[in-house]
Design an enzyme around this catalytic site. Sequence first.
Site, PDB file in Angstrom:
ATOM      1  N   PHE A  35      37.826  19.572  39.412  1.00 55.36           N
ATOM      2  CA  PHE A  35      36.569  20.300  39.535  1.00 55.36           C
ATOM      3  C   PHE A  35      35.815  20.212  38.225  1.00 55.36           C
ATOM      4  CE2 PHE A  35      39.364  21.873  42.706  1.00 55.36           C
ATOM      5  CZ  PHE A  35      38.579  22.258  43.770  1.00 55.36           C
ATOM      6  N   GLU A  36      34.494  20.158  38.347  1.00 55.21           N
ATOM      7  CA  GLU A  36      33.649  20.036  37.168  1.00 55.21           C
ATOM      8  C   GLU A  36      33.943  21.070  36.090  1.00 55.21           C
ATOM      9  OE1 GLU A  36      30.161  19.061  39.727  1.00 55.21           O
ATOM     10  OE2 GLU A  36      29.215  19.745  37.890  1.00 55.21           O
ATOM     11  N   ASN A  37      34.331  22.252  36.489  1.00 56.17           N
ATOM     12  CA  ASN A  37      34.501  23.313  35.488  1.00 56.17           C
ATOM     13  C   ASN A  37      35.809  23.160  34.712  1.00 56.17           C
ATOM     14  OD1 ASN A  37      36.166  23.867  37.606  1.00 56.17           O
ATOM     15  ND2 ASN A  37      35.645  26.000  37.785  1.00 56.17           N
ATOM     16  N   GLU A  76      25.509  16.655  32.718  1.00 57.30           N
ATOM     17  CA  GLU A  76      26.547  17.455  32.067  1.00 57.30           C
ATOM     18  C   GLU A  76      27.151  16.727  30.875  1.00 57.30           C
ATOM     19  OE1 GLU A  76      29.732  18.813  34.592  1.00 57.30           O
ATOM     20  OE2 GLU A  76      28.256  19.753  35.898  1.00 57.30           O
TER      21      GLU A  76
END
Lengths: 252, 272
Positions: free
Chosen positions: A49-51, B101
């Site tokens: 996951f991106e986080n 990002e």
Amino acid sequence: MDYTLKELMVVAAAREICDGEVVFVGMRLPLLGFAVAKELHAPRAVGIFENGVIRDWPALAPIFTMSDPPNVSRSLSCCGLVDVMSLLQSGRVDLGFIGGAEIDRFGNLNTHWVEENGRRVRLPGSGGAADIAGLAGRCIIIMNHERRRFPPKVRFITSPGYGEGRGWREGKHLKGGGPRRVITSLGIFSFDSESREMILSSFHPGVSIEQIQRETGWRLKVAAEVSETRSPLAEELAAVRKYDPKGVWTNN
Amino acid sequence: MNKVIGLRDVREEIRSGDTIVIGGGGLVRKPMALVEEVIRAGIRDLTVVSVLGGPDVDLLLGAGRVKKLFYAYVGFDFGGPGPNFRRAREENKAEFIEGSEFILISALEAGARGISFMPVRSGLGSDLLRVNSNLQKFVSPFGGEKLVAVKAIRPDVALLHVNSADPTGYGQILGDWFLDPLCAQAAKKTIMSAEKIVDTETIEQRFADTAIVKLWTSKVVEAPGGAGFTSCYPDYPADFVRLKEYLGHARSAETFNAYVEKNAAGQERRVS
């Protein structure tokens, strides 16, 4: 039909995941797709996951953000964004799921701005999508299929697909393989290995090719062996419903 | 050294015109108490760096405190784009520098390492390269690979919220860390709010949870509920009722101004 359109899309997403692959998981439908693949044919796939959350197994309770307690509890690592982005850039991510407000015939995605009634409407921005599109081994794109979302050329390339076609990604020095499949609310597309243009490979049950053409902003290319999208099997549906028992994400 | 200050004292640490970087991500562990204090204190003309902006950035934009925004995303996950972000962006109320990002992360990494840029592969093929002059293509001196140079960002202040901190400035995060350590390393000083202040021995007992090192920390603020209405695992989840209220207030500039006047200006923060 004893399943919803979204269940069909989730199952189509799940079928794209191979066993043992490292998958950059998004939210909603791809997340469920990952869960279904893990249950059935890809038990050794790893979800990133991106986080920064890394999980072997999807959370059982529904999550609304990646950092909701069910996703963090019993994860294997909460390592942070720098680490997961580095995995991506160093070529260790096999597959990423992305979406967008607009997609064009070469699979380029726009999540920056669109025009509605002559007015520029701003969208949240790239997030990690531009990174995933450029760097993942291959990408699966999930889209609502509406004509306004399928222009011949996107207004802004947030996340690069095949640009202007053959040879474009190579010319841009992109390491990632680019979009492999587009799963829409009407059908499933692949990309021509020569021209790199999107080609309709299947239409969902109850949907006609004419209908898909009407909702697409360019002259549709249709695969010679085009067929109806395979319906979900009982075990696939059972897996979807195990992870989304109340239909939070999959009710139409 | 005791770095603990009150929430009201935060205004002494930030100046109008500063560049600030905000930790957390989306609806997770946003230092909302600190951000609201910035607004109450009348600090303005900020350059804000936010990789994954949520209500923090949206609130600052809605209150008219942002001169320039570096961002990859500003939104509320399933709640859609930030309403104030969208208005400000469409009406050009600030300068907006768009990245992905990894591009924003790399700008902060370069800042943290005290070097002028970071080489990445992100951005190749994307129109981000066209609209962001902080990104420049270059050829690697080792093997000739085409890469993108991301210009460093070195913020004046990092604002973070953590689960617990000790008075000397160690901070522990029990859920995902997002980019908080990087924000602290890149910034010249870090102001960290914490659900609770604990003694240094308590930090020692769970050293693996230490995300923020005291060498980076300038000030520590005790702010229970200080991330609300975003989540702070495991202390509390995101409060979707308050989120919905916020989105309601943010539906127009007029209603949002009234909301800012009432809640963020004037009084002490309502602690959830």
